[in-house]
Design an enzyme around this catalytic site. Structure first.
Site, PDB file in Angstrom:
ATOM      1  CG  ASN A   9      -1.700   1.254   1.392  1.00  0.00           C
ATOM      2  OD1 ASN A   9      -1.756   2.084   0.479  1.00  0.00           O
ATOM      3  ND2 ASN A   9      -2.329   1.426   2.549  1.00  0.00           N
ATOM      4  CE  LYS A  11       0.001   3.209   4.754  1.00  0.00           C
ATOM      5  NZ  LYS A  11       0.178   3.288   6.214  1.00  0.00           N
ATOM      6  CG  HIS A  94      -5.611   2.113   5.358  1.00  0.00           C
ATOM      7  ND1 HIS A  94      -5.105   3.043   6.235  1.00  0.00           N
ATOM      8  CD2 HIS A  94      -4.639   1.194   5.181  1.00  0.00           C
ATOM      9  CE1 HIS A  94      -3.872   2.689   6.569  1.00  0.00           C
ATOM     10  NE2 HIS A  94      -3.563   1.568   5.941  1.00  0.00           N
ATOM     11  CD  GLU A  96      -2.563   5.559   6.802  1.00  0.00           C
ATOM     12  OE1 GLU A  96      -2.561   5.570   5.558  1.00  0.00           O
ATOM     13  OE2 GLU A  96      -1.670   5.000   7.477  1.00  0.00           O
ATOM     14  CD  GLU A 166      -3.207  -2.173   7.463  1.00  0.00           C
ATOM     15  OE1 GLU A 166      -2.155  -2.464   6.895  1.00  0.00           O
ATOM     16  OE2 GLU A 166      -3.818  -1.096   7.265  1.00  0.00           O
ATOM     17  N   GLY A 172       3.161   2.432  10.660  1.00  0.00           N
ATOM     18  CA  GLY A 172       4.149   3.484  10.455  1.00  0.00           C
ATOM     19  C   GLY A 172       4.931   3.852  11.709  1.00  0.00           C
ATOM     20  CB  SER A 213       5.820  -1.774  11.798  1.00  0.00           C
ATOM     21  OG  SER A 213       5.449  -0.419  12.044  1.00  0.00           O
ATOM     22  N   GLY A 234       3.077  -1.030   4.172  1.00  0.00           N
ATOM     23  CA  GLY A 234       3.154   0.386   3.824  1.00  0.00           C
ATOM     24  C   GLY A 234       4.579   0.784   3.481  1.00  0.00           C
TER      25      GLY A 234
HETATM   26  P1  13P Z   1       3.386   0.453   7.553  1.00  0.00           P
HETATM   27  O1  13P Z   1       3.845  -0.846   6.930  1.00  0.00           O
HETATM   28  O2  13P Z   1       4.121   1.645   7.005  1.00  0.00           O
HETATM   29  O3  13P Z   1       3.349   0.384   9.048  1.00  0.00           O
HETATM   30  O4  13P Z   1       1.859   0.675   7.080  1.00  0.00           O
HETATM   31  C1  13P Z   1       0.961  -0.355   7.235  1.00  0.00           C
HETATM   32  C2  13P Z   1      -0.279  -0.014   6.495  1.00  0.00           C
HETATM   33  O5  13P Z   1      -1.020   0.873   6.896  1.00  0.00           O
HETATM   34  C3  13P Z   1      -0.569  -0.740   5.247  1.00  0.00           C
HETATM   35  O6  13P Z   1      -1.854  -0.481   4.805  1.00  0.00           O
END
Ligand code: 13P
Length: 250
Positions: A9, A11, A94, A96, A166, A172, A213, A234
């Site tokens: 992803n 983003k 998601h 976010e 997640e 992140g 992560s 991510g």
């Molecule tokens: P990270 O791998 O950067 O922690 O993000 C995970 C994520 O939100 C994937 O959709």
């Protein structure tokens, strides 16, 4: 057995030009990876270029969102058919999008139905906040998100989609849920809820990713767990070492 499915992803990162350059650098290595389904989820504007760059490979493309209406006066939105023109997958709900853009369980449910009707495979995201985690509310909260997202779907539809657990506190942050905890929550709150609602034939079929992560160094331990069938990655999917992450996964 459920086949591993690892998706990047991206983003709000990478222009179309950045994306094509990145894919061209790692494509040969990606194509050589066997026994894992792989997909990239770029921004809408990079989707056509990434789809073209990956043409002729088995690597999939996904969008990061879509609207549920088929067409009309919805400025700034993208319809299921528009996504399906280029993508096999679409990430829905998601954290976010839930946190910054007000997405609700009900909206995720409407989008899941529309995505399936358009022939897309939804990747439906669920996960708790740090406060909920520390208050011991994870199982109840995540079970509720799963039940709401899948409300009104048939068992056949649920068997085809992908869930992603997640935990928000792991996204992140460099802080990963332990493989044991992730497996336990996925097994109870995600697969267990699906089993209660749709039966064990469906719950054994649905693929459930872990996200938060995931890195080349921790992917193997996570993927080895019974209920974890892949990862939604991510930050680590934006680097050439994503290839290493994929190679380490099996
Ligand atoms: P990270 O791998 O950067 O922690 O993000 C995970 C994520 O939100 C994937 O959709």
């Amino acid at each position: 057995m459920r086949r591993l499915f690892i998706a990047g992803n991206w983003k709000m990162n990478m222009t179309a030009a950045d994306a094509v350059k990145f894919i061209s650098e790692i494509k040969d290595d990606l194509v050589a990876i066997e026994n894992i389904d792989i997909a990239f989820c770029p921004t809408f504007l990079s989707v056509p270029a990434v789809s073209k760059a990956l043409a002729g490979t088995s690597i999939g493309v996904g969008a990061q969102n879509m609207y549920f209406e088929p067409s009309g006066a919805y400025t700034g939105e993208v319809s299921p058919a528009m996504v399906a023109e280029f993508c096999q997958y679409v990430i829905l709900g998601h954290s976010e999008r839930r946190g910054y853009f007000g997405e609700t369980d009900q909206g995720v449910n409407q989008k899941a139905k529309a995505a399936l009707a358009a022939g897309l495979t939804p990747i439906i995201c669920v996960g708790e906040t740090l406060e909920q985690n520390e208050a011991g509310e994870t199982t109840e909260f995540v079970s509720g998100q799963v039940a709401n997202a899948l409300d009104g779907l048939t068992g056949e539809q649920v068997g085809k989609l992908v869930m992603a657990y997640e935990p928000i506190w792991a996204i992140g942050t460099g802080r990963t849920a332990s493989a044991e905890d992730a497996n336990a929550i996925i097994g109870t709150a995600v697969r267990g809820t699906i089993e209660n609602l749709f039966g064990s034939t469906v719950s054994e079929k649905v693929r459930i990713q872990y996200g938060g992560s995931v890195k080349p160094s921790n992917v193997k331990e996570l993927m080895a767990k019974e209920h974890i069938d892949g990862a939604l990655v991510g930050g680590a999917s934006l680097k050439p070492s994503f290839v290493e992450l994929l190679q380490n996964a099996l």
